[in-house]
Design an enzyme around this catalytic site. Structure first.
Site, PDB file in Angstrom:
ATOM      1  CE  LYS A 141      49.091  14.731 -18.651  1.00  0.00           C
ATOM      2  NZ  LYS A 141      49.274  13.455 -19.333  1.00  0.00           N
TER       3      LYS A 141
ATOM      4  CD  GLU B  65      58.063   7.928 -18.217  1.00  0.00           C
ATOM      5  OE1 GLU B  65      59.134   8.538 -18.394  1.00  0.00           O
ATOM      6  OE2 GLU B  65      57.049   8.478 -17.816  1.00  0.00           O
TER       7      GLU B  65
ATOM      8  N   GLY C 226      53.305  12.928 -20.994  1.00  0.00           N
ATOM      9  CA  GLY C 226      54.492  13.758 -20.764  1.00  0.00           C
ATOM     10  C   GLY C 226      55.576  13.557 -21.817  1.00  0.00           C
ATOM     11  NE  ARG C 227      55.972   7.211 -22.059  1.00  0.00           N
ATOM     12  CZ  ARG C 227      55.072   7.141 -21.074  1.00  0.00           C
ATOM     13  NH1 ARG C 227      55.023   8.067 -20.146  1.00  0.00           N
ATOM     14  NH2 ARG C 227      54.218   6.136 -21.013  1.00  0.00           N
TER      15      ARG C 227
ATOM     16  CG  HIS D  93      87.454   7.431 -30.257  1.00  0.00           C
ATOM     17  ND1 HIS D  93      88.702   7.221 -30.813  1.00  0.00           N
ATOM     18  CD2 HIS D  93      86.707   8.025 -31.215  1.00  0.00           C
ATOM     19  CE1 HIS D  93      88.698   7.698 -32.053  1.00  0.00           C
ATOM     20  NE2 HIS D  93      87.496   8.186 -32.321  1.00  0.00           N
TER      21      HIS D  93
ATOM     22  CE  LYS E 283      56.011  12.613 -11.312  1.00  0.00           C
ATOM     23  NZ  LYS E 283      55.083  13.371 -12.128  1.00  0.00           N
TER      24      LYS E 283
ATOM     25  CD  GLU F 143      61.688  15.539  -9.021  1.00  0.00           C
ATOM     26  OE1 GLU F 143      60.451  15.770  -8.939  1.00  0.00           O
ATOM     27  OE2 GLU F 143      62.144  14.389  -9.162  1.00  0.00           O
TER      28      GLU F 143
HETATM   29  C1  G6Q Z   1      56.336  11.266 -18.891  1.00  0.00           C
HETATM   30  C2  G6Q Z   1      56.260  11.018 -17.468  1.00  0.00           C
HETATM   31  C3  G6Q Z   1      57.142  11.881 -16.600  1.00  0.00           C
HETATM   32  C4  G6Q Z   1      56.612  13.299 -16.421  1.00  0.00           C
HETATM   33  C5  G6Q Z   1      57.416  13.987 -15.330  1.00  0.00           C
HETATM   34  C6  G6Q Z   1      56.969  15.414 -15.099  1.00  0.00           C
HETATM   35  O1  G6Q Z   1      55.672  10.685 -19.718  1.00  0.00           O
HETATM   36  O2  G6Q Z   1      54.958  11.006 -17.035  1.00  0.00           O
HETATM   37  O3  G6Q Z   1      58.454  11.938 -17.091  1.00  0.00           O
HETATM   38  O4  G6Q Z   1      56.694  14.001 -17.606  1.00  0.00           O
HETATM   39  O5  G6Q Z   1      57.315  13.259 -14.146  1.00  0.00           O
HETATM   40  O6  G6Q Z   1      55.626  15.482 -14.781  1.00  0.00           O
HETATM   41  P1  G6Q Z   1      54.856  16.861 -14.797  1.00  0.00           P
HETATM   42  O7  G6Q Z   1      54.889  17.405 -16.185  1.00  0.00           O
HETATM   43  O8  G6Q Z   1      53.478  16.568 -14.311  1.00  0.00           O
HETATM   44  O9  G6Q Z   1      55.611  17.764 -13.863  1.00  0.00           O
END
Ligand code: G6Q
Length: 548
Positions: free
Chosen positions: A206, A354, A268-269, A385, A513, A212
């Site tokens: 996003k 989150e 994001g989620r 199990h 981050k 990463e």
């Molecule tokens: C989700 C969070 C988080 C995010 C990641 C990746 O709701 O905000 O999990 O999706 O940190 O972020 P980017 O899509 O900006 O790389």
């Protein structure tokens, strides 16, 4: 917005909780033949059985009053109307627009967002058809055989889970892989079996700044260029971006033509329904992807219009409140009896923890009541199990959600019937338990010393009265999967509303981050800087052992 604990319904629920002492689900079932009918709901090809919960008609009535007193109806209306309910980030929350299959406009800042949503869906369709049809070619003219999604958190967990869940619908000639971790082992292990000529990377981020994902994208670009003899023009055929940040995408060297847009009102989620779901669409095709959206849309309409007493996400949310705030249940378990749903608990863990892992309310005050539970779980029957022991006989109360499909995608001997039988049996056993008398009868034939017999009876007794929900799905299809995910998204919304918290920011994730960025230079022979004694010592060890 109010502190929920001062509401009359909250106080009545606290009182009612005391009346529950000494009651048992087993007796309620024995006395009431209509319990399942009253405490279950159906939507499309999904049955939601919530009859094995520690509730009576009175409990449900009070919980529904709580929802009313918290202003849930107005809050649902505000989300669907595009109001900026994500207050801290001053944003609307509109994942529901991404799967709005009706002609209804959805307005943000006086603009209908639906035309843009449809444009991106059309672009996704054209692109997936080209790649799946073999017209999209790599630098040497060969069709694409492997797609690698580079993303983390919300840009990974949702699409990874859905792509996995829909394995039976995959195109056999196109494999989809997911790389999230900055640990190079993740990328290197994935690239091991791949060929530069036929690999396509989707950089899903996003912000397009996440450490990463950017590290993985840069290394993937180097890997590609090694195979393409350093020819920069190859990037256009092998990299596409999914982002809200056009400038950063261009800066990376990806042609804006190859960028799939989404918007700041998609968290994001909650983003798998947007272009972040491109990996899913490539795996299963755009028609199937749209069926996924249809399934979620059906739930959105249900959530928006069904009375609370017949509203599945509302009831799911209220049951969670009942256990978290009145029974002190710190966690809840997600137990899909479906190999294809094995990443479902991971996705829900992020979605729920989150969103509702918050300690201040919408006015910024520290809350005086418990908020989001710890969400965990694993696929069945495997979990039986291992940790099911604690569910049956431990000292924690862990409400469980079972999820199982009546029909399998395969037919192999009696496997699927066994899977179903195990799932139903576990929910029943948690509810009923096994009484001391039943255990004594079972052990009657054993001639044991009294002490041994008594300890064995105690160890073999199951208290039961342990609550669960069960989702019985006719078959795990794109549509039913879309519905299942949307049920949980709205459940989280209901709970966030009752707790009066912002379910849509994630300051805790953002802290992570920032922190890594501060320590990184210290590890790479820079100044160690201001850290506590433990962190300093660990940095020094790392430097010594890494020869820095
Ligand atoms: C989700 C969070 C988080 C995010 C990641 C990746 O709701 O905000 O999990 O999706 O940190 O972020 P980017 O899509 O900006 O790389």
């Amino acid at each position: 917005m109010t502190t929920p604990t001062i509401l009359p319904a909250w106080q009545a629920l606290a009182e009612h909780r005391r009346e529950m002492e000494g009651q048992h689900l087993r007796h309620w079932f024995a006395r009431d033949s209509g319990r399942f009918q009253r405490f279950s709901l159906e939507l499309g090809d999904i049955v939601f059985d919530f009859s094995k919960n520690l509730i009576t008609d009175k409990t449900l009535g009070l919980l529904l009053q709580l929802a009313e007193q918290c202003g849930l109806a107005a809050r649902i209306g505000a989300m669907f109307a595009g109001e900026k309910i994500n207050r801290t980030e001053n944003r609307a929350v509109l994942h529901i627009a991404l799967r709005n299959r009706s002609e209804r406009p959805i307005w943000v800042n006086g603009q209908d967002v639906m035309p843009k949503v449809r444009q991106v869906l059309s672009k996704m369709r054209r692109f997936t058809e080209q790649v799946r049809g073999g017209q999209w070619r790599g630098f040497s003219g060969k069709p694409i055989t492997d797609v690698v999604n580079l993303g983390i958190g919300g840009s990974d967990l949702g699409p990874r889970m859905v792509a996995q869940a829909l394995t039976p619908y995959h195109n056999k000639d196109l494999k989809v892989h997911f790389v999230a971790n900055v640990d190079e082992s993740d990328l290197l292990e994935t690239l091991k079996g791949l060929n530069q000529e036929t690999t396509l990377f989707l950089v899903a981020s996003k912000t397009f700044t996440t450490q990463e994902t950017m590290a993985n994208a840069n290394s993937a670009r180097e890997w590609l260029l090694t195979g393409a003899g350093g020819e920069q023009s190859a990037i256009a055929q092998h990299f596409v971006a999914i982002s809200t940040n056009r400038g950063a995408v261009q800066g990376f060297g990806i042609d804006p033509e190859n960028m799939f847009e989404f918007w700041d009102w998609v968290g994001g989620r909650y983003s798998l329904w947007s272009a972040v779901g491109l990996s899913i669409a490539l795996a299963v095709g755009m028609d199937r992807f749209e069926e996924l959206l249809e399934g979620a849309f059906e739930v959105d309409e249900h959530f928006r219009t069904a009375p609370f007493s017949r509203n599945i996400p509302v009831i799911m949310g209220l049951l969670g409140i009942w256990y978290r705030n009145f029974w002190d249940a710190a966690s809840c378990a997600i137990l899909p009896y479906d190999h294809y749903l094995r990443y479902f608990p991971d996705h829900l863990q992020q979605l729920d923890m989150e969103s509702n892992g918050k300690r201040v309310d919408l006015e910024g005050k520290v809350v005086s009541y418990a908020t989001g539970p710890i969400v965990w779980g694993q696929v069945g029957t495997n979990g039986q199990h291992s940790f099911f022991q604690l569910l049956h006989q431990g000292t924690h109360l862990v409400p469980c959600d079972f999820i199982v499909a009546a029909q399998s995608h395969h037919e192999l001997g009696g496997h699927h019937a066994m899977l179903l039988a195990n799932c139903l049996a576990q929910a029943e056993a948690l509810m009923k338990g096994k009484s001391e008398d039943e255990v004594r009868t079972e052990l009657a034939f054993l001639e044991l010393p009294k002490d041994h017999l008594e300890s064995l009876v105690a160890a073999k007794t199951f208290p039961g009265n342990r609550p669960s929900n069960l989702f019985l799905v006719k078959k795990l299809t794109p549509k039913t999967l879309g519905s299942l995910i949307a049920f949980y998204e709205h459940k989280v919304f209901v709970q966030g509303t009752i707790w009066n918290i912002n379910s849509f920011d994630q300051m805790g994730v953002e802290l992570g981050k920032q922190l890594a960025g501060e320590i990184l230079p210290a590890l790479q022979d820079g100044e160690i800087g201001q850290h506590d004694a433990s962190t300093r010592a660990l940095i020094e060890f790392c430097r010594r052992w890494r020869g820095k």
